[in-house]
Design a protein around this motif. Structure first.
Motif, PDB file in Angstrom:
ATOM      1  N   LYS A 163      12.066  -8.646  -1.264  1.00  0.00           N
ATOM      2  CA  LYS A 163      13.295  -8.904  -2.026  1.00  0.00           C
ATOM      3  C   LYS A 163      13.357  -8.057  -3.303  1.00  0.00           C
ATOM      4  O   LYS A 163      14.306  -8.133  -4.059  1.00  0.00           O
ATOM      5  N   HIS A 164      12.305  -7.292  -3.561  1.00  0.00           N
ATOM      6  CA  HIS A 164      12.222  -6.523  -4.811  1.00  0.00           C
ATOM      7  C   HIS A 164      12.093  -5.022  -4.543  1.00  0.00           C
ATOM      8  O   HIS A 164      11.724  -4.598  -3.460  1.00  0.00           O
ATOM      9  N   ASP A 165      12.364  -4.272  -5.603  1.00  0.00           N
ATOM     10  CA  ASP A 165      12.245  -2.822  -5.544  1.00  0.00           C
ATOM     11  C   ASP A 165      10.760  -2.480  -5.572  1.00  0.00           C
ATOM     12  O   ASP A 165      10.095  -2.657  -6.589  1.00  0.00           O
ATOM     13  N   ARG A 166      10.224  -2.031  -4.434  1.00  0.00           N
ATOM     14  CA  ARG A 166       8.782  -1.831  -4.360  1.00  0.00           C
ATOM     15  C   ARG A 166       8.438  -0.453  -3.792  1.00  0.00           C
ATOM     16  O   ARG A 166       9.253   0.161  -3.114  1.00  0.00           O
ATOM     17  N   VAL A 167       7.237  -0.032  -4.070  1.00  0.00           N
ATOM     18  CA  VAL A 167       6.708   1.187  -3.470  1.00  0.00           C
ATOM     19  C   VAL A 167       5.441   0.802  -2.704  1.00  0.00           C
ATOM     20  O   VAL A 167       4.773  -0.168  -3.050  1.00  0.00           O
ATOM     21  N   VAL A 168       5.157   1.565  -1.666  1.00  0.00           N
ATOM     22  CA  VAL A 168       3.933   1.352  -0.900  1.00  0.00           C
ATOM     23  C   VAL A 168       3.000   2.518  -1.214  1.00  0.00           C
ATOM     24  O   VAL A 168       3.350   3.676  -1.000  1.00  0.00           O
ATOM     25  N   THR A 169       1.833   2.214  -1.761  1.00  0.00           N
ATOM     26  CA  THR A 169       0.875   3.255  -2.119  1.00  0.00           C
ATOM     27  C   THR A 169      -0.127   3.415  -0.982  1.00  0.00           C
ATOM     28  O   THR A 169      -0.800   2.461  -0.596  1.00  0.00           O
ATOM     29  N   ASP A 170      -0.192   4.634  -0.462  1.00  0.00           N
ATOM     30  CA  ASP A 170      -0.983   4.920   0.731  1.00  0.00           C
ATOM     31  C   ASP A 170      -2.425   5.280   0.359  1.00  0.00           C
ATOM     32  O   ASP A 170      -2.668   6.247  -0.353  1.00  0.00           O
ATOM     33  N   PHE A 171      -3.357   4.477   0.841  1.00  0.00           N
ATOM     34  CA  PHE A 171      -4.781   4.750   0.626  1.00  0.00           C
ATOM     35  C   PHE A 171      -5.465   5.056   1.957  1.00  0.00           C
ATOM     36  O   PHE A 171      -6.615   4.690   2.169  1.00  0.00           O
ATOM     37  N   SER A 172      -4.746   5.731   2.858  1.00  0.00           N
ATOM     38  CA  SER A 172      -5.332   6.005   4.170  1.00  0.00           C
ATOM     39  C   SER A 172      -6.547   6.938   4.068  1.00  0.00           C
ATOM     40  O   SER A 172      -7.350   7.033   5.001  1.00  0.00           O
ATOM     41  N   ASP A 173      -6.703   7.616   2.924  1.00  0.00           N
ATOM     42  CA  ASP A 173      -7.895   8.442   2.708  1.00  0.00           C
ATOM     43  C   ASP A 173      -9.127   7.576   2.457  1.00  0.00           C
ATOM     44  O   ASP A 173     -10.251   8.064   2.442  1.00  0.00           O
ATOM     45  N   GLN A 174      -8.903   6.278   2.212  1.00  0.00           N
ATOM     46  CA  GLN A 174     -10.010   5.321   2.023  1.00  0.00           C
ATOM     47  C   GLN A 174      -9.725   4.096   2.903  1.00  0.00           C
ATOM     48  O   GLN A 174      -9.602   2.976   2.418  1.00  0.00           O
ATOM     49  N   ALA A 175      -9.621   4.331   4.177  1.00  0.00           N
ATOM     50  CA  ALA A 175      -9.124   3.308   5.105  1.00  0.00           C
ATOM     51  C   ALA A 175      -9.938   2.013   5.091  1.00  0.00           C
ATOM     52  O   ALA A 175      -9.420   0.943   5.394  1.00  0.00           O
TER      53      ALA A 175
END
Length: 196
Positions: A163-175
């Motif tokens: 319901k909020h303005d969000r970003v998804v931070t990708d840490f796939s380099d540290q899975a």
């Protein structure tokens, strides 16, 4: 002006899959699990709060304020977050669970850079495959929204943050950073990873 970032470690759950043992206090490589989490996030934040609904005296031994859910009845992670947001004056609050001993050492800088760059309300971490709904960087001003959501009988963190303005931070380099220890088998796997 430098931003103040505090953290809350969520240790308030029932830990049913760990046989009811208090997960944060379960030993992992001869240290309580929460100690690994503290060591990971302490250099990244100003203050740490521990959200616990039992064994508060044991948790206080780690040297940080221990806060219990305002709403009793084990209502889940949202209840712990709401309590923490009422106990911080920080610009942002980092939320992490007590059973993630391999959290990234650059968790805060990466999430903060993204949330600031996009002017979002919060950032949620992702391991590249799925979002981690209890690894968040959020503005404490979101407390009223979260409280209203919980009071309406809702429990799912991801339903709230959509319901909020969000970003998804990708840490796939540290899975493996968000592997959490829910069972004795996972505990053995993580113990090996830490020992490397």
């Amino acid at each position: 002006m430098s931003l103040q970032i505090d953290a809350v470690i969520l240790a308030g759950g029932m830990a049913r899959r760990m046989g009811g043992n208090d997960k944060g206090l379960v030993e992992l490589n001869s240290q309580p699990m929460i100690k690994h989490t503290i060591d990971r996030i302490k250099p990244q934040v100003k203050q740490i709060l521990i959200n616990a609904n039992r064994n508060q005296t044991r948790y206080a031994e780690f040297g940080f304020p221990v806060i219990s859910d305002e709403d009793t009845g084990y209502l889940g992670p949202l209840a712990g977050m709401i309590t923490a947001m009422a106990n911080t004056q920080a610009d942002y609050l980092l939320v992490v669970p007590c059973d993630c001993p391999l959290l990234p050492s650059d968790l805060v800088p990466r999430m903060l850079a993204q949330v600031e760059h996009q002017g979002a309300d919060l950032a949620v971490a992702s391991d590249g495959k799925r979002e981690q709904p209890v690894v968040l960087l959020l503005k404490p001003s979101l407390r009223d929204s979260m409280k209203a959501f919980l009071d309406a009988g809702e429990r799912k963190v991801e339903l709230w943050y959509t319901k909020h303005d969000r970003v998804v931070t990708d840490f796939s380099d540290q899975a493996n950073a968000f592997v959490n220890v829910n069972t004795p088998e996972q505990k053995q796997q993580v113990a090996k990873a830490i020992a490397k």
